[in-house]
Write a protein that holds these residues in place. Structure first.
Motif, PDB file in Angstrom:
ATOM      1  N   THR A  15       0.802  -1.224   0.000  1.00  0.00           N
ATOM      2  CA  THR A  15       0.000   0.000   0.000  1.00  0.00           C
ATOM      3  C   THR A  15       0.832   1.270   0.000  1.00  0.00           C
ATOM      4  N   THR A  16       2.135   1.130  -0.040  1.00  0.00           N
ATOM      5  CA  THR A  16       2.952   2.343  -0.168  1.00  0.00           C
ATOM      6  C   THR A  16       3.061   2.781  -1.628  1.00  0.00           C
ATOM      7  N   ARG A  17       2.795   1.888  -2.549  1.00  0.00           N
ATOM      8  CA  ARG A  17       2.949   2.192  -3.969  1.00  0.00           C
ATOM      9  C   ARG A  17       1.818   3.096  -4.450  1.00  0.00           C
ATOM     10  N   PRO A  18       2.129   4.150  -5.179  1.00  0.00           N
ATOM     11  CA  PRO A  18       1.088   5.053  -5.676  1.00  0.00           C
ATOM     12  C   PRO A  18       0.025   4.357  -6.522  1.00  0.00           C
ATOM     13  N   LEU A  19       0.429   3.408  -7.377  1.00  0.00           N
ATOM     14  CA  LEU A  19      -0.562   2.729  -8.212  1.00  0.00           C
ATOM     15  C   LEU A  19      -1.508   1.876  -7.372  1.00  0.00           C
ATOM     16  N   THR A  20      -0.969   1.242  -6.347  1.00  0.00           N
ATOM     17  CA  THR A  20      -1.830   0.458  -5.449  1.00  0.00           C
ATOM     18  C   THR A  20      -2.839   1.375  -4.760  1.00  0.00           C
ATOM     19  N   GLN A  21      -2.372   2.510  -4.287  1.00  0.00           N
ATOM     20  CA  GLN A  21      -3.270   3.468  -3.647  1.00  0.00           C
ATOM     21  C   GLN A  21      -4.341   3.949  -4.622  1.00  0.00           C
ATOM     22  N   ALA A  22      -3.939   4.158  -5.866  1.00  0.00           N
ATOM     23  CA  ALA A  22      -4.897   4.631  -6.873  1.00  0.00           C
ATOM     24  C   ALA A  22      -6.009   3.619  -7.094  1.00  0.00           C
ATOM     25  N   TRP A  23      -5.642   2.343  -7.219  1.00  0.00           N
ATOM     26  CA  TRP A  23      -6.660   1.329  -7.498  1.00  0.00           C
ATOM     27  C   TRP A  23      -7.493   0.984  -6.269  1.00  0.00           C
ATOM     28  N   LEU A  24      -6.900   1.047  -5.090  1.00  0.00           N
ATOM     29  CA  LEU A  24      -7.714   0.856  -3.879  1.00  0.00           C
ATOM     30  C   LEU A  24      -8.740   1.973  -3.734  1.00  0.00           C
ATOM     31  N   ALA A  25      -8.328   3.211  -4.029  1.00  0.00           N
ATOM     32  CA  ALA A  25      -9.269   4.336  -3.982  1.00  0.00           C
ATOM     33  C   ALA A  25     -10.354   4.175  -5.028  1.00  0.00           C
ATOM     34  N   ALA A  26      -9.974   3.721  -6.224  1.00  0.00           N
ATOM     35  CA  ALA A  26     -10.967   3.500  -7.279  1.00  0.00           C
ATOM     36  C   ALA A  26     -11.985   2.453  -6.861  1.00  0.00           C
ATOM     37  N   LEU A  27     -11.510   1.386  -6.219  1.00  0.00           N
ATOM     38  CA  LEU A  27     -12.408   0.329  -5.751  1.00  0.00           C
ATOM     39  C   LEU A  27     -13.348   0.853  -4.672  1.00  0.00           C
ATOM     40  N   TRP A  28     -12.804   1.604  -3.724  1.00  0.00           N
ATOM     41  CA  TRP A  28     -13.619   2.148  -2.622  1.00  0.00           C
ATOM     42  C   TRP A  28     -14.686   3.108  -3.152  1.00  0.00           C
ATOM     43  N   MET A  29     -14.256   4.078  -3.950  1.00  0.00           N
ATOM     44  CA  MET A  29     -15.213   5.063  -4.444  1.00  0.00           C
ATOM     45  C   MET A  29     -16.177   4.446  -5.450  1.00  0.00           C
ATOM     46  N   GLY A  30     -15.666   3.568  -6.306  1.00  0.00           N
ATOM     47  CA  GLY A  30     -16.534   2.970  -7.314  1.00  0.00           C
ATOM     48  C   GLY A  30     -17.652   2.149  -6.707  1.00  0.00           C
ATOM     49  N   LEU A  31     -17.350   1.399  -5.652  1.00  0.00           N
ATOM     50  CA  LEU A  31     -18.374   0.546  -5.051  1.00  0.00           C
ATOM     51  C   LEU A  31     -19.227   1.275  -4.016  1.00  0.00           C
ATOM     52  N   LEU A  32     -18.584   1.964  -3.075  1.00  0.00           N
ATOM     53  CA  LEU A  32     -19.320   2.501  -1.927  1.00  0.00           C
ATOM     54  C   LEU A  32     -19.864   3.912  -2.177  1.00  0.00           C
ATOM     55  N   ALA A  33     -19.058   4.810  -2.732  1.00  0.00           N
ATOM     56  CA  ALA A  33     -19.521   6.184  -2.919  1.00  0.00           C
ATOM     57  C   ALA A  33     -20.569   6.297  -4.014  1.00  0.00           C
ATOM     58  N   ASN A  34     -20.747   5.245  -4.784  1.00  0.00           N
ATOM     59  CA  ASN A  34     -21.755   5.255  -5.846  1.00  0.00           C
ATOM     60  C   ASN A  34     -23.034   4.535  -5.451  1.00  0.00           C
ATOM     61  N   TRP A  35     -23.273   4.404  -4.153  1.00  0.00           N
ATOM     62  CA  TRP A  35     -24.484   3.696  -3.739  1.00  0.00           C
ATOM     63  C   TRP A  35     -25.762   4.318  -4.303  1.00  0.00           C
ATOM     64  N   PRO A  36     -25.869   5.672  -4.473  1.00  0.00           N
ATOM     65  CA  PRO A  36     -27.092   6.190  -5.105  1.00  0.00           C
ATOM     66  C   PRO A  36     -27.243   5.713  -6.550  1.00  0.00           C
ATOM     67  N   LEU A  37     -26.120   5.555  -7.252  1.00  0.00           N
ATOM     68  CA  LEU A  37     -26.169   5.074  -8.627  1.00  0.00           C
ATOM     69  C   LEU A  37     -26.664   3.636  -8.677  1.00  0.00           C
ATOM     70  N   TRP A  38     -26.124   2.770  -7.805  1.00  0.00           N
ATOM     71  CA  TRP A  38     -26.568   1.373  -7.805  1.00  0.00           C
ATOM     72  C   TRP A  38     -28.041   1.272  -7.395  1.00  0.00           C
ATOM     73  N   LYS A  39     -28.451   2.116  -6.500  1.00  0.00           N
ATOM     74  CA  LYS A  39     -29.864   2.121  -6.096  1.00  0.00           C
ATOM     75  C   LYS A  39     -30.753   2.555  -7.255  1.00  0.00           C
ATOM     76  N   GLN A  40     -30.310   3.597  -7.981  1.00  0.00           N
ATOM     77  CA  GLN A  40     -31.088   4.079  -9.112  1.00  0.00           C
ATOM     78  C   GLN A  40     -31.162   3.033 -10.217  1.00  0.00           C
ATOM     79  N   LEU A  41     -30.072   2.336 -10.480  1.00  0.00           N
ATOM     80  CA  LEU A  41     -30.071   1.323 -11.540  1.00  0.00           C
ATOM     81  C   LEU A  41     -31.107   0.235 -11.275  1.00  0.00           C
ATOM     82  N   GLN A  42     -31.281  -0.117 -10.019  1.00  0.00           N
ATOM     83  CA  GLN A  42     -32.206  -1.199  -9.697  1.00  0.00           C
ATOM     84  C   GLN A  42     -33.671  -0.809  -9.924  1.00  0.00           C
ATOM     85  N   THR A  43     -33.939   0.471 -10.060  1.00  0.00           N
ATOM     86  CA  THR A  43     -35.314   0.918 -10.319  1.00  0.00           C
ATOM     87  C   THR A  43     -35.633   0.973 -11.811  1.00  0.00           C
TER      88      THR A  43
END
Length: 556
Positions: A15-43
């Motif tokens: 986790t010291t590597r910048p690329l690792t940090q970039a992809w972990l952040a992408a995973l976190w934001m893509g899955l969790l911060a987009n919960w309104p998007l996933w909720k909207q898609l299901q409708t």
């Protein structure tokens, strides 16, 4: 054992590597911060779990690709922290109010004042910022610095990571292409809900526009402006132009709404008060609508990136007195070159504002009428002899704290939502609070007419009221305003416009009998405002278009 170590290393990345940090952040934001998007898609119809997973993979891949380009040791942590906090805030606002984040919303944020910002704060926003933004940012900042790496190797790794992210996104998109293309075509709001890519795109677009836009003073329009000659002994015009805020036409009882939201205006003679029922706004937010509605081009041709003078400049150049009074966050640059003031800034020698009209932070709109005579007396006397255009900019029905916009004696519709978290109130209470603000505007307009009647010995008076945009009150899960115009619901673009043309005045005498009544159900828009005002006060310039003057066809 070496194979086992490699497998463990895969699940425990450095986790010291910048690329690792970039992809972990992408995973976190893509899955969790987009919960309104996933909720909207299901409708949405035709959306299954397989498509949702593929779309989530596309979001993560695209976010990771963008962050890969920024994966440099001294840069990546700061970028991710900013995006995490932005993602936490966006997740709350998109999920709570159904808003979307596009370049127009960025401009609205830039122009928002402290009062408006305060109305949007809540403990749920704080929780979203903490869980989705602050905690992962704290974890990231605690990671040690990455080991030294040569520039070519770092650059090569970043480019490879970027390429892999793009390839993954394309492959996933192709795997669900039929559903994806249909969804993007039929539900355009989805593209503005992808966090934090929506913020990256929108902020970048506004930044590029501001840097590439023309510099220097605004372009002069109406350089040949002048006043038509008045008949001997005729009084100069006094037009009161009231710019409403967040009022939607369908909640005005004058326009057929079942509730009595316009009891005071309804008492005025129907031969002098005309409420137009089919009026369309220039935009869905103040920052977009105000400059557009005061411009001569109309919504289709107006370019906000090319600064130009506006209606007030043309009227002043023609020789009229112009005064802008503001009870909101400002005039968005419209009044910079004409006399202007805020409600709380009283003229010299004025009596203090009556108790209860202001709370120290904001005033009810009725404060716009306080000491008007003294404000007008301070204007150029020579201009006043030619006429006056007085603009009042309301706080109106600005949300989400509708309960703050109506005084205690005008809270007729109860119970009202007493929170700025509208989604937590029953919709009936949200509508009650909003309707109370419309009743407050009704009283302001009725008392404005009363004041205008006191000026009739000196001026030929009239009033034109129009709101800048409408508002969503929970329809289809949407609240507030600011949707991209192409996909905005009618609640946000259908606005009230009211004309008061007193019988016995010079303007009324110049119009065909009954003609104004015929305008009530005719389509109109903000495109008509510039030219109708010019025609009303007898100002002419090369930018004046009679075809857009609502009164032109009614003149004898």
């Amino acid at each position: 054992m070496p194979l086992l170590k490699r497998l463990l290393a895969w699940f425990q990345p450095d986790t010291t590597r910048p690329l690792t940090q970039a992809w972990l952040a992408a995973l976190w934001m893509g899955l969790l911060a987009n919960w309104p998007l996933w909720k909207q898609l299901q409708t949405l119809p035709g959306i299954n779990l397989g498509f949702t997973l593929a779309f989530a993979g596309m979001v993560i891949a695209a976010t990771g690709a963008v962050l890969s380009l920024l994966a440099w040791p001294r840069l990546i942590k700061g970028v991710i922290v900013l995006l995490l906090l932005a993602a936490g805030a966006l997740a709350y606002f998109i999920g709570a109010y159904g808003i979307v984040f596009d370049p127009t919303m960025v401009v609205n944020m830039i122009q928002t004042d402290v009062r408006e910002t305060r109305d949007l704060l809540s403990w749920r926003l704080g929780v979203s910022l903490l869980l989705l933004g602050a905690l992962p940012a704290w974890w990231l900042l605690r990671r040690p610095a990455a080991p030294a790496q040569s520039l070519p190797r770092r650059l090569g790794g970043n480019l490879v990571s970027f390429t892999l992210g793009i390839v993954a996104m394309v492959v996933l998109a192709l795997s669900v292409f039929a559903t994806l293309s249909s969804t993007m075509r039929n539900h355009k709001t989805i593209r503005y809900m992808v966090t934090p890519l929506n913020a990256v795109y929108s902020v970048s677009a506004v930044g590029v526009r501001s840097l590439s836009g023309p510099k220097g003073p605004p372009v002069v329009i109406g350089a040949d402006a002048q006043l038509l000659p008045r008949a001997e002994g005729a009084k100069p015009p006094l037009l009161l132009l009231v710019v409403g805020e967040t009022a939607r036409s369908m909640n005005f009882s004058l326009n057929g709404y079942a509730r009595p939201t316009n009891p005071e205006l309804a008492k005025l003679p129907a031969t002098s008060l005309f409420s137009l029922r089919d009026v369309t706004s220039c935009g869905t937010a103040t920052a977009a609508s105000l400059p557009c509605m005061f411009a001569p081009q109309g919504r289709e041709a107006f370019d906000a990136d090319k600064p130009q003078e506006n209606l007030l400049d043309v009227l002043q150049r023609a020789g009229l007195a112009v005064l802008w009074l503001d009870n909101q966050s400002g005039c968005k640059g419209l009044c910079d070159r004409v006399p202007n003031s805020f409600t709380a800034k009283l003229p010299e020698g004025a009596t203090p504002l009556p108790a209860g009209l202001c709370d120290g932070e904001e005033c009810f709109d009725e404060a716009l009428l306080h000491e008007l005579d003294k404000r007008i007396a301070a204007l150029d006397p020579a201009r006043l002899q030619r006429g006056l255009v007085l603009v009042m900019h309301q706080m109106g029905s600005h949300g989400p704290a509708y309960f703050k916009r109506s005084p205690p004696d005008l809270k007729h519709f109860q119970p009202e939502c007493r929170s700025n978290e509208l989604q937590k109130c029953p919709r009936e209470q949200v509508v009650n609070g909003y309707d109370n603000t419309i009743a407050t505007t009704d009283r302001l307009l009725a008392r404005s007419v009363q004041w205008l009647q006191t000026q009739q010995a000196r001026f030929d008076t009239g009033m034109l009221y129009v709101s800048d945009h409408g508002e969503s009150l929970g329809e289809n899960g949407l609240y507030l305003h600011g949707m991209p115009y192409a996909i905005a619901p009618r609640e946000q673009t259908h606005v009230p416009m009211i004309l008061w043309v007193p019988e016995g005045g010079a303007l009324a005498a110049s119009l065909k009998p009954g003609c104004l009544q015929g305008l009530i159900n005719q389509p109109a828009s903000h495109d008509n405002l510039f030219h109708t005002v010019m025609g009303w006060v007898g100002a002419r310039a090369d930018v004046y278009q009679p075809a857009r003057d609502l009164l032109a066809a009614c003149r004898r």
